[in-house]
Structure formats: structure tokens, C-alpha cells
Design an enzyme around this catalytic site. Structure first.
Site, PDB file in Angstrom:
ATOM      1  N   ARG A  25       0.860  -1.188   0.000  1.00  0.00           N
ATOM      2  CA  ARG A  25       0.000   0.000   0.000  1.00  0.00           C
ATOM      3  C   ARG A  25       0.894   1.235   0.000  1.00  0.00           C
ATOM      4  NH1 ARG A  25      -1.837  -3.724   3.842  1.00  0.00           N
ATOM      5  NH2 ARG A  25      -3.954  -4.488   3.485  1.00  0.00           N
ATOM      6  N   LYS A  29      -1.554  -2.720   7.508  1.00  0.00           N
ATOM      7  CA  LYS A  29      -2.920  -2.447   7.955  1.00  0.00           C
ATOM      8  C   LYS A  29      -3.227  -3.303   9.185  1.00  0.00           C
ATOM      9  CE  LYS A  29      -7.392  -1.663   5.779  1.00  0.00           C
ATOM     10  NZ  LYS A  29      -8.191  -1.878   4.583  1.00  0.00           N
ATOM     11  N   HIS A  76      -2.668   3.079  -5.718  1.00  0.00           N
ATOM     12  CA  HIS A  76      -3.344   1.824  -5.366  1.00  0.00           C
ATOM     13  C   HIS A  76      -3.583   0.930  -6.584  1.00  0.00           C
ATOM     14  CE1 HIS A  76      -5.058  -0.380  -2.029  1.00  0.00           C
ATOM     15  NE2 HIS A  76      -6.054  -0.753  -2.795  1.00  0.00           N
ATOM     16  N   ARG A 110      -1.099  -1.836  -6.750  1.00  0.00           N
ATOM     17  CA  ARG A 110      -1.366  -2.980  -5.853  1.00  0.00           C
ATOM     18  C   ARG A 110      -2.329  -3.960  -6.524  1.00  0.00           C
ATOM     19  NH1 ARG A 110      -1.319  -4.694  -0.442  1.00  0.00           N
ATOM     20  NH2 ARG A 110      -3.335  -5.213   0.490  1.00  0.00           N
ATOM     21  N   HIS A 149      -3.422  -9.553   3.465  1.00  0.00           N
ATOM     22  CA  HIS A 149      -4.850  -9.669   3.759  1.00  0.00           C
ATOM     23  C   HIS A 149      -5.038 -10.660   4.902  1.00  0.00           C
ATOM     24  CE1 HIS A 149      -6.353  -8.362  -0.496  1.00  0.00           C
ATOM     25  NE2 HIS A 149      -6.138  -7.338   0.308  1.00  0.00           N
ATOM     26  N   TYR A 190      -9.466 -11.360  -6.569  1.00  0.00           N
ATOM     27  CA  TYR A 190      -8.395 -11.529  -7.544  1.00  0.00           C
ATOM     28  C   TYR A 190      -8.507 -12.861  -8.287  1.00  0.00           C
ATOM     29  CZ  TYR A 190      -6.574  -7.355  -5.413  1.00  0.00           C
ATOM     30  OH  TYR A 190      -6.449  -6.066  -4.955  1.00  0.00           O
TER      31      TYR A 190
END
Length: 277
Positions: A137, A162, A225, A228, A251, A260
Site C-alpha cells: 500500500r 494495515k 493503489h 497494488r 490480507h 483476484y
């Protein structure tokens, strides 16, 4: 009055919210109270619905509206818990249905055009290559320090991703070369990989503005972004297992990565259609 309670809301949620959540929630609450122009205690469900309708008219995507409404719902839930209100005006307001569109990503040709455009600026070229190769990110990229880069194994330690989760990401030989070229030309001394002229890391706004300039020059949309999404989509096209992509993207929930897999199916269909022409 609005500002005081808003500040308390963020102070009390400081440990729970990521810097990105704080940033987007602050923007959403500022936008709502500017639109509504009322004290938070006087807001009615009709005011919230009028705000949602105005965002729809402006052409905001359901996903963006959903995030802004989440900020407002979270704020009013807090007000209720703190006994600042008797009624929550967002309670009867339903979240708009999220659009199920696939994330936008660049084709390999578009990536090549972006690489070509930034060829003569070692820093811009290194930023593009690092975002594309690692899938980090933008907030994570800006926090990378020189000591976080393991050159011999071509890994970068993302200290606080994150949700304060740390992980290692990989980078290619090409990316290593771009980073070394950039570091040879680097003007400012700093522990950060991409510093500004004061030795702190570059600002997010600065990098976003550079990408805006790239997009204008190239004639197609590209924001940090996008890189990514492009990283994940190109790995999915190569049939990389979903769990690996999930790990590299950081994630926590595999559902975030499933989109994806749909991208992979979409990419395969595109390739099939090309052969049928």
C-alpha cells in the site's frame, strides 16, 4: 461542539483504527457536517439520506458511499455509548449495495508505458517499480526504511501494515537495480527509503499528485493503489495460489483476496477471446 465530540471519538478509537481509517473517517465526518450544517445532536435520518443522495448525484461509487456512511454510523454509535444522544439518526439508514465491479488494474503494456515514462527520473521509476513488484500500500511504501530492505534475499520488512500486522514482501532483480540506481542519485540523507527535503518520508499527497501527472501524460487512469491491484492481478494471471497472494498483500481475510481469483478468470477469458478473433 461537533469538533469536540469528533475529537473524543478519534481519541478513544486511536488504538482500534488504522491511520488510513482515521484519515478516511475524518474526511467523511467533515464532509457530512459541512453538508448538513447542524449540531450532531440535531441530525435526523432525513439529513443522512439527503447526504447519501447528494453523493450518488455526484457520481460516487456505492463502495465509496458505503465507507463514508460507515464512518458516520461508527461516530453515532460512539455518541450513543457515551450518553451524548438518546437516538441514533443513522440506525434506520441502510447502506447502499456495494457494486460488485472488479478492481481496475493495468495491462502489461500499460505498466511498460508507465515504466518508460518515468525512466529518466530515478526516484519516480523506483517508486513505480517498488509498488508494482511488492504490491505494498502507498502508506506502507512511505514508511519503508533503508534498514528494512534485505538485499541478499530481496525482501522488505513491512513493519506496520494495515491493522498493525507485519509481513515480508519480495522484490525482483529489476526492482533491486532500480532502487540501487535511485539510491546512488538520492539527494537527501534519511533513514527512510523515499525521503523529502527535510529527511522525513515523502507525503502521500506528493506521490498521489505525481501519479495524477503520469495519468494525464499517459491518457489512462493510474493512482498508487492501481499498482497494488495490478501486482495481484498479474500474479493471479500466472496461477499463483490464492493463499500466497493473500500473504503477500497482507490480507487477514481470504475473502479480500477472492476478488483476484475472479480477476484471474476475467483475464483468462480475455486471452481466450483474443485467440477467437
Amino acid at each position: 461542539m461537533n469538533l469536540e465530540i469528533r475529537q473524543s471519538f478519534f481519541d478513544d478509537h486511536n488504538a482500534k483504527f488504522s491511520p488510513e481509517t482515521v484519515r478516511s473517517y475524518k474526511i467523511a465526518l467533515t464532509q457530512f457536517f459541512s453538508f448538513c450544517n447542524k449540531s450532531y445532536t440535531e441530525v435526523k435520518p432525513a439529513d443522512v439520506r439527503a447526504w447519501l443522495a447528494s453523493m450518488e448525484e455526484q457520481g460516487l461509487k456505492p463502495r465509496s458511499i458505503h465507507l463514508k456512511l460507515s464512518a458516520l454510523k461508527s461516530f453515532y454509535q460512539y455518541c450513543l455509548e457515551e450518553n451524548q444522544l438518546k437516538k441514533n439518526p443513522t440506525l434506520t439508514v441502510h447502506t447502499p449495495k456495494k457494486d460488485d465491479t472488479l478492481p481496475y488494474y493495468l495491462s502489461k503494456r500499460q505498466v511498460a508505458l508507465l515504466q518508460e515514462l518515468t525512466r529518466d527520473d530515478p526516484r519516480d521509476r523506483a517508486i513505480v517499480e517498488t509498488l508494482y513488484t511488492t504490491g505494498v500500500r502507498i502508506s506502507e511504501l512511505l514508511q519503508i526504511k533503508l534498514e528494512d530492505i534485505k538485499w541478499e534475499t530481496r525482501q522488505i520488512w513491512i513493519r506496520k501494515g494495515k491493522g498493525n500486522k507485519e509481513r515480508f514482501v519480495l522484490f525482483t532483480h529489476e526492482c533491486a537495480e532500480r532502487l540501487k540506481t535511485y539510491l546512488r542519485h538520492r539527494k537527501y540523507d534519511s533513514p527512510y527509503l523515499f525521503p523529502n527535503n527535510r529527511g522525513a518520508h515523502l507525503s502521500r499527497i506528493f506521490v498521489e499528485k505525481r501519479f495524477q501527472e503520469f495519468a494525464e501524460e499517459l491518457g489512462f487512469k493510474v493512482v498508487p493503489h492501481t499498482m497494488r491491484h495490478t501486482f495481484a492481478a498479474h500474479l493471479a494471471e500466472k496461477n499463483m495460489p490464492q493463499s500466497y497472494i493473500q500473504e503477500l498483500l497482507g490480507h487477514v481475510n481470504i475473502n479480500s483476496t477472492r476478488i483476484y481469483t475472479r480477476l484471474m478468470e476475467h483475464a483468462r477469458k480475455k486471452q481466450y477471446d483474443r485467440y477467437q478473433i
